[in-house]
Design a protein around this motif. Structure first.
Motif, PDB file in Angstrom:
ATOM      1  N   LEU A 178     -13.562  21.031 -47.525  1.00 37.95           N
ATOM      2  CA  LEU A 178     -12.668  19.903 -47.797  1.00 37.95           C
ATOM      3  C   LEU A 178     -11.700  19.641 -46.648  1.00 37.95           C
ATOM      4  CD1 LEU A 178     -12.023  20.329 -51.598  1.00 37.95           C
ATOM      5  CD2 LEU A 178     -12.967  18.308 -50.452  1.00 37.95           C
ATOM      6  N   ILE A 219     -14.785  17.843 -53.917  1.00 41.68           N
ATOM      7  CA  ILE A 219     -13.542  17.793 -54.697  1.00 41.68           C
ATOM      8  C   ILE A 219     -13.825  18.127 -56.157  1.00 41.68           C
ATOM      9  CG2 ILE A 219     -11.668  16.292 -55.480  1.00 41.68           C
ATOM     10  CD1 ILE A 219     -12.211  14.606 -52.870  1.00 41.68           C
ATOM     11  N   GLN A 276      -7.389  18.944 -57.759  1.00 41.82           N
ATOM     12  CA  GLN A 276      -8.702  18.418 -57.381  1.00 41.82           C
ATOM     13  C   GLN A 276      -9.068  17.197 -58.213  1.00 41.82           C
ATOM     14  OE1 GLN A 276     -10.017  19.567 -54.572  1.00 41.82           O
ATOM     15  NE2 GLN A 276      -8.211  20.868 -54.661  1.00 41.82           N
ATOM     16  N   TYR A 336      -9.664  13.408 -57.092  1.00 45.63           N
ATOM     17  CA  TYR A 336     -10.960  12.803 -57.385  1.00 45.63           C
ATOM     18  C   TYR A 336     -10.785  11.462 -58.092  1.00 45.63           C
ATOM     19  CZ  TYR A 336     -15.775  12.294 -58.933  1.00 45.63           C
ATOM     20  OH  TYR A 336     -17.055  11.820 -59.141  1.00 45.63           O
TER      21      TYR A 336
END
Length: 194
Positions: free
Chosen positions: A137, A147, A167, A171
């Motif tokens: 990432l 993610i 996360q 997202y």
């Protein structure tokens, strides 16, 4: 014949032959796969292997991809697809080896890192998986599968609600139409008391 970018979606998996932009480096590694010239037969076999993968004919895909990588070893995508096919037939060792071969060609390849980390997660190697996701990432901060999968790892396997929240929030910012992740995020907020 010059290979062009091809995206092919198999439930949740992006399979492609080329991925990055750049040129051949001083170390000899290729960073722009679109400039690699490969034979038409390799390209045809790779394309056919995608059909085998889509049809869940994994043994046929493995045989064809083994032939592709024997003839063309400069591109990560055939190794990634080979790893996916090996995993689908239950051969985790060869799957891992194939993903590692792809990463030897392109250590920052988002699909290869995602697939390797997902394999490690399924094997119960949670620390290894998290390490791969975090580093991947850093190089590919908006690659949605990384993610999402780090969020799943943090939530279900590591019980790290703060990591999972971060996360899934990221997202949902990038992919607000994904109702599943929006539901997961709401559940996480409820469990975390937020």
């Amino acid at each position: 014949m010059q290979i062009i970018l091809r995206l092919f979606f198999l439930p949740g998996l992006a399979l492609f032959l080329t991925a990055c932009a750049g040129t051949q480096t001083v170390t000899g590694k290729i960073s722009d796969y679109s400039t690699v010239r490969i034979s038409g037969s390799v390209n045809r076999d790779f394309e056919r292997s995608l059909d085998y993968l889509a049809e869940a004919e994994y043994e046929s895909a493995i045989a064809l991809l083994q032939s592709v990588v024997a003839r063309e070893q400069r591109l990560p995508a055939p190794y990634i697809n080979l790893g996916i096919a090996y995993y689908r037939v239950g051969n985790e060792k060869d799957a891992e080896d194939a993903f590692l071969r792809a990463l030897a060609l392109d250590e920052k390849h988002p699909v290869a890192t995602n697939e390797l980390a997902a394999l490690y997660r399924r094997q119960g190697r949670f620390v290894d998986a998290r390490h791969i996701y975090v580093h991947a990432l850093a190089e590919n901060p908006e690659y949605l599968p990384l993610i999402k999968n780090l969020g799943i790892l943090c939530d279900l396997y590591l019980q790290d609600l703060q990591c999972a929240l971060a996360q899934f929030q990221q997202y949902v910012q990038l992919e607000p139409q994904d109702r599943d992740v929006s539901i997961w995020l709401a559940d996480l907020k409820r469990r975390a008391g937020k």
